[in-house]
Design an enzyme around this catalytic site. Structure first.
Site, mmCIF file in Angstrom:
data_model
loop_
_atom_site.group_PDB
_atom_site.id
_atom_site.type_symbol
_atom_site.label_atom_id
_atom_site.label_comp_id
_atom_site.label_asym_id
_atom_site.label_seq_id
_atom_site.Cartn_x
_atom_site.Cartn_y
_atom_site.Cartn_z
ATOM 1 N N TYR A 82 -1.764 18.670 17.154
ATOM 2 C CA TYR A 82 -3.219 18.618 17.254
ATOM 3 C C TYR A 82 -3.698 19.119 18.623
ATOM 4 C CZ TYR A 82 -2.990 15.302 13.287
ATOM 5 O OH TYR A 82 -2.761 14.693 12.084
ATOM 6 N N THR A 137 0.865 -1.178 0.000
ATOM 7 C CA THR A 137 0.000 0.000 0.000
ATOM 8 C C THR A 137 0.906 1.235 0.000
ATOM 9 O OG1 THR A 137 0.023 0.240 2.402
ATOM 10 C CG2 THR A 137 -1.662 -1.238 1.469
ATOM 11 N N TYR A 165 -9.722 3.104 13.226
ATOM 12 C CA TYR A 165 -8.523 2.233 13.275
ATOM 13 C C TYR A 165 -8.571 1.319 14.498
ATOM 14 C CZ TYR A 165 -3.797 0.842 14.625
ATOM 15 O OH TYR A 165 -2.701 0.112 15.053
ATOM 16 N N ARG A 187 1.459 9.854 24.945
ATOM 17 C CA ARG A 187 1.713 8.562 24.325
ATOM 18 C C ARG A 187 2.895 7.923 25.051
ATOM 19 N NH1 ARG A 187 -2.561 9.575 22.952
ATOM 20 N NH2 ARG A 187 -3.570 9.556 20.915
ATOM 21 N N HIS A 234 -9.881 12.075 19.606
ATOM 22 C CA HIS A 234 -8.470 11.948 19.997
ATOM 23 C C HIS A 234 -8.324 11.397 21.423
ATOM 24 C CE1 HIS A 234 -4.342 14.163 19.563
ATOM 25 N NE2 HIS A 234 -4.211 12.863 19.756
ATOM 26 N N ILE A 267 -3.616 -9.870 2.200
ATOM 27 C CA ILE A 267 -4.047 -10.906 3.158
ATOM 28 C C ILE A 267 -5.557 -11.189 3.071
ATOM 29 C CG2 ILE A 267 -2.144 -10.631 4.801
ATOM 30 C CD1 ILE A 267 -4.189 -9.040 6.592
ATOM 31 N N ASP A 306 -2.129 -0.856 21.679
ATOM 32 C CA ASP A 306 -2.718 -0.396 22.948
ATOM 33 C C ASP A 306 -3.953 0.484 22.713
ATOM 34 O OD1 ASP A 306 -1.501 1.908 22.012
ATOM 35 O OD2 ASP A 306 -0.285 2.271 23.799
ATOM 36 N N GLU A 307 -4.144 0.926 21.453
ATOM 37 C CA GLU A 307 -5.286 1.812 21.175
ATOM 38 C C GLU A 307 -6.627 1.113 21.363
ATOM 39 O OE1 GLU A 307 -5.189 4.547 18.050
ATOM 40 O OE2 GLU A 307 -3.047 4.940 18.238
HETATM 41 P P1 NAD Z 1 2.819 0.374 8.425
HETATM 42 O O1 NAD Z 1 1.630 1.126 7.946
HETATM 43 O O2 NAD Z 1 4.147 1.017 8.380
HETATM 44 O O3 NAD Z 1 2.948 -1.010 7.630
HETATM 45 C C1 NAD Z 1 1.852 -1.823 7.332
HETATM 46 C C2 NAD Z 1 2.273 -2.754 6.202
HETATM 47 O O4 NAD Z 1 1.169 -3.633 5.911
HETATM 48 C C3 NAD Z 1 2.606 -2.028 4.895
HETATM 49 O O5 NAD Z 1 3.781 -2.560 4.346
HETATM 50 C C4 NAD Z 1 1.407 -2.306 4.003
HETATM 51 O O6 NAD Z 1 1.738 -2.336 2.623
HETATM 52 C C5 NAD Z 1 0.963 -3.680 4.515
HETATM 53 N N1 NAD Z 1 -0.464 -3.959 4.284
HETATM 54 C C6 NAD Z 1 -1.517 -3.169 4.608
HETATM 55 N N2 NAD Z 1 -2.663 -3.780 4.277
HETATM 56 C C7 NAD Z 1 -2.328 -4.984 3.748
HETATM 57 C C8 NAD Z 1 -3.073 -6.078 3.229
HETATM 58 N N3 NAD Z 1 -4.405 -6.052 3.184
HETATM 59 N N4 NAD Z 1 -2.400 -7.163 2.784
HETATM 60 C C9 NAD Z 1 -1.049 -7.211 2.823
HETATM 61 N N5 NAD Z 1 -0.290 -6.201 3.279
HETATM 62 C C10 NAD Z 1 -0.924 -5.103 3.753
HETATM 63 O O7 NAD Z 1 2.439 -0.086 9.892
HETATM 64 P P2 NAD Z 1 3.393 -0.368 11.141
HETATM 65 O O8 NAD Z 1 3.529 0.876 11.922
HETATM 66 O O9 NAD Z 1 4.582 -1.104 10.692
HETATM 67 O O10 NAD Z 1 2.424 -1.342 11.973
HETATM 68 C C11 NAD Z 1 2.470 -2.752 11.781
HETATM 69 C C12 NAD Z 1 1.440 -3.406 12.676
HETATM 70 O O11 NAD Z 1 1.701 -3.061 14.034
HETATM 71 C C13 NAD Z 1 0.000 -2.972 12.404
HETATM 72 O O12 NAD Z 1 -0.825 -4.092 12.575
HETATM 73 C C14 NAD Z 1 -0.291 -1.936 13.487
HETATM 74 O O13 NAD Z 1 -1.661 -1.914 13.798
HETATM 75 C C15 NAD Z 1 0.534 -2.487 14.632
HETATM 76 N N6 NAD Z 1 1.031 -1.506 15.616
HETATM 77 C C16 NAD Z 1 1.721 -0.407 15.207
HETATM 78 C C17 NAD Z 1 2.237 0.475 16.156
HETATM 79 C C18 NAD Z 1 3.023 1.705 15.768
HETATM 80 O O14 NAD Z 1 3.330 2.517 16.626
HETATM 81 N N7 NAD Z 1 3.390 1.899 14.520
HETATM 82 C C19 NAD Z 1 2.027 0.224 17.524
HETATM 83 C C20 NAD Z 1 1.290 -0.906 17.909
HETATM 84 C C21 NAD Z 1 0.813 -1.768 16.937
HETATM 85 O O1 DAU Z 2 -0.479 3.448 20.307
HETATM 86 C C1 DAU Z 2 -0.148 2.602 19.246
HETATM 87 C C2 DAU Z 2 -0.505 3.266 17.935
HETATM 88 O O2 DAU Z 2 0.442 4.312 17.734
HETATM 89 C C3 DAU Z 2 -0.509 2.298 16.754
HETATM 90 O O3 DAU Z 2 -1.494 1.334 16.949
HETATM 91 C C4 DAU Z 2 -0.739 3.053 15.434
HETATM 92 O O4 DAU Z 2 -0.623 2.166 14.334
HETATM 93 C C5 DAU Z 2 0.314 4.138 15.311
HETATM 94 O O5 DAU Z 2 0.085 4.909 14.140
HETATM 95 C C6 DAU Z 2 0.294 5.051 16.534
HETATM 96 O O6 DAU Z 2 -0.946 5.788 16.576
HETATM 97 P P1 DAU Z 2 -1.003 7.328 16.997
HETATM 98 O O7 DAU Z 2 -2.256 7.918 16.494
HETATM 99 O O8 DAU Z 2 -0.717 7.477 18.461
HETATM 100 O O9 DAU Z 2 0.293 7.872 16.201
HETATM 101 P P2 DAU Z 2 0.551 9.238 15.420
HETATM 102 O O10 DAU Z 2 2.020 9.280 15.128
HETATM 103 O O11 DAU Z 2 -0.381 9.420 14.272
HETATM 104 O O12 DAU Z 2 0.219 10.331 16.509
HETATM 105 C C7 DAU Z 2 0.877 10.373 17.754
HETATM 106 C C8 DAU Z 2 0.260 11.512 18.547
HETATM 107 O O13 DAU Z 2 0.619 12.752 17.932
HETATM 108 C C9 DAU Z 2 -1.253 11.495 18.585
HETATM 109 O O14 DAU Z 2 -1.697 11.935 19.866
HETATM 110 C C10 DAU Z 2 -1.672 12.495 17.524
HETATM 111 C C11 DAU Z 2 -0.533 13.507 17.552
HETATM 112 N N1 DAU Z 2 -0.206 14.152 16.252
HETATM 113 C C12 DAU Z 2 0.008 13.370 15.179
HETATM 114 C C13 DAU Z 2 0.302 13.926 13.959
HETATM 115 C C14 DAU Z 2 0.539 13.051 12.736
HETATM 116 C C15 DAU Z 2 -0.103 15.530 16.185
HETATM 117 O O15 DAU Z 2 -0.271 16.249 17.190
HETATM 118 N N2 DAU Z 2 0.214 16.091 14.971
HETATM 119 C C16 DAU Z 2 0.395 15.344 13.844
HETATM 120 O O16 DAU Z 2 0.632 15.931 12.751
#
Ligand code: NAD
Ligand code: DAU
Length: 352
Positions: A213, A37, A156, A220, A290, A61, A131-132
């Site tokens: 925001y 994606t 989400y 976090r 939020h 998937i 954790d969300e």
């Molecule tokens: P990301 O968006 O960077 O990566 C997601 C990957 O999944 C991408 O490579 C995308 O191409 C692939 N993908 C999406 N939909 C798909 C589908 N239908 N089939 C096959 N591939 C698909 O996300 P990330 O930050 O690496 O997060 C990975 C996992 O960890 C997610 O499940 C997310 O919910 C979870 N998670 C993320 C965080 C965080 O802080 N980033 C924290 C806790 C949990």
């Molecule tokens: O807590 C785990 C989650 O953390 C994962 O499950 C999600 O996949 C991952 O994207 C992340 O979610 P958040 O929404 O917490 O992450 P994000 O980086 O988008 O935002 C972090 C915090 O910062 C949130 O409170 C929103 C705020 N924010 C974010 C952006 C992009 C801003 O204030 N300004 C911004 O431009």
């Protein structure tokens, strides 16, 4: 013993970092499925794809036919499901893709495993959650534990919660050998530039406005992606089937604090007086729904699996600023075309 593991979403931020770690620390054969994606990017794992132990397949998937073929072709004993739409803001703009990948995709994977695994011996379906799913934690409340109630607030987190319920139901009803791991906010190299930390670093390096925001007082709990991935390895090696493990490094910061620290780190990196970059942050419209605070109690993971985080956010931010400065070309390539359309829609004139 050599195993074959299916890693979905392995071209994403956490999946790519995990692939590197698991390739280094095991002899496993690794089948990576990713639909690439907007968030998936093979340049994260270019070097790894040269390994004879890694096979990359561009696929979704949700695609049950593809999954059936994979299970027929390979003797898959471990599934690590990272594949998901992961950005809360995008889930608010377009929830449909989240329902598809994060719920239907998990259902397809569960069914593929259930139909193919005639015995549970040596098998594991590890589902990566967040954790969300627990929703907003009051300021004075103790951190989330596995007993915390599910109260998701965004499309989400609602989809991630739904998927967790499916995974548990497939364990209870069909005996599928599952584990769920729920992690807090990750930071580290290769994170997609629309998430708070990389977005702030890149805008600060480029002298662009940094959007915060609402009042910026949301909290976090930050963990380095390597610590998260090491926890996942431990869970695969020693985790108990049917259990949920919460992964977090107990580093709570407000968003305003994070932005402030990054601005200082960027000033130091550029050798300009501290305070120069502090002019860039601006307050913009809050994210609807939020969540105010997340915080993880990691004691189950640390006690039962002897895991502890190595990285501290404070010491890592300067290193991360350097990393994103060195990988500017990578970020630039991503931040073109569709990304710019998203950026304009999210932060356009009426908001900034
Ligand atoms: P990301 O968006 O960077 O990566 C997601 C990957 O999944 C991408 O490579 C995308 O191409 C692939 N993908 C999406 N939909 C798909 C589908 N239908 N089939 C096959 N591939 C698909 O996300 P990330 O930050 O690496 O997060 C990975 C996992 O960890 C997610 O499940 C997310 O919910 C979870 N998670 C993320 C965080 C965080 O802080 N980033 C924290 C806790 C949990
Ligand atoms: O807590 C785990 C989650 O953390 C994962 O499950 C999600 O996949 C991952 O994207 C992340 O979610 P958040 O929404 O917490 O992450 P994000 O980086 O988008 O935002 C972090 C915090 O910062 C949130 O409170 C929103 C705020 N924010 C974010 C952006 C992009 C801003 O204030 N300004 C911004 O431009």
């Amino acid at each position: 013993m050599k195993r074959t593991a299916l890693i979905t979403g392995g071209a994403g931020f956490i999946g790519g970092n995990f692939l590197r770690l698991v390739h280094e620390h095991t002899d496993d054969q690794l089948i990576v499925v990713d639909s690439l994606t907007y968030a998936g990017n093979l340049s994260r794992i270019t070097e790894l794809l040269k390994s004879s132990r890694i096979t990359f397949i561009k696929g979704d998937i949700v695609d049950t036919k593809l999954l059936a073929e994979l299970f027929q072709k390979y003797n898959i004993s471990v599934i690590v499901n990272f594949a998901a739409e992961s950005h809360v803001d995008r889930s608010i703009l377009n929830p449909g893709t989240f329902i598809k990948s994060n719920i239907e995709g998990v259902y397809s994977l569960l069914e593929a495993a259930r139909k193919s695994w005639l015995s549970t011996e040596g098998r594991l379906f590890l589902h990566i959650s967040s954790d969300e799913v627990f929703g907003s934690l009051p300021a004075q409340a103790s951190s989330f534990t596995v007993e915390s109630r599910y109260q998701p607030s965004s499309p989400y987190s609602a989809c991630k919660a739904a998927a967790d319920h499916l995974v548990r139901a497939w364990h209870a009803t069909y005996g599928l050998p599952v584990i769920i791991s729920s992690c807090s906010n990750n930071y580290g190299p290769w994170q997609f530039p629309e998430k708070l930390i990389p977005l702030t670093i890149l805008n600060a390096l480029e002298g662009k406005e940094i959007p915060i925001y609402g009042d910026g007082l949301q909290i976090r709990d930050w963990i380095h992606v390597e610590d998260h991935c090491r926890a996942l390895l431990k869970i695969i090696q020693r985790g108990k089937i049917g259990e949920t493990y919460l992964v977090g490094a107990q580093q709570e910061y407000t968003n305003g604090d994070i932005v402030h620290k990054i601005c200082n780190a960027v000033d130091d990196f550029k050798s300009i007086p501290r305070g120069t970059t502090q002019k860039l942050p601006i307050f913009v419209d809050d994210r609807p729904g939020h969540d105010r605070r997340y915080a993880i109690d990691n004691s189950k993971l640390s006690k039962e699996l002897s895991w502890m985080p190595y990285h501290r956010l404070e010491t890592n931010l300067p290193l991360l600023v350097e990393w994103y400065a060195r990988h500017h070309a990578w970020a630039d390539e991503i931040r073109s075309g569709d990304y710019m359309k998203y950026y304009e829609r999210q932060y356009g004139a009426n908001k900034i």
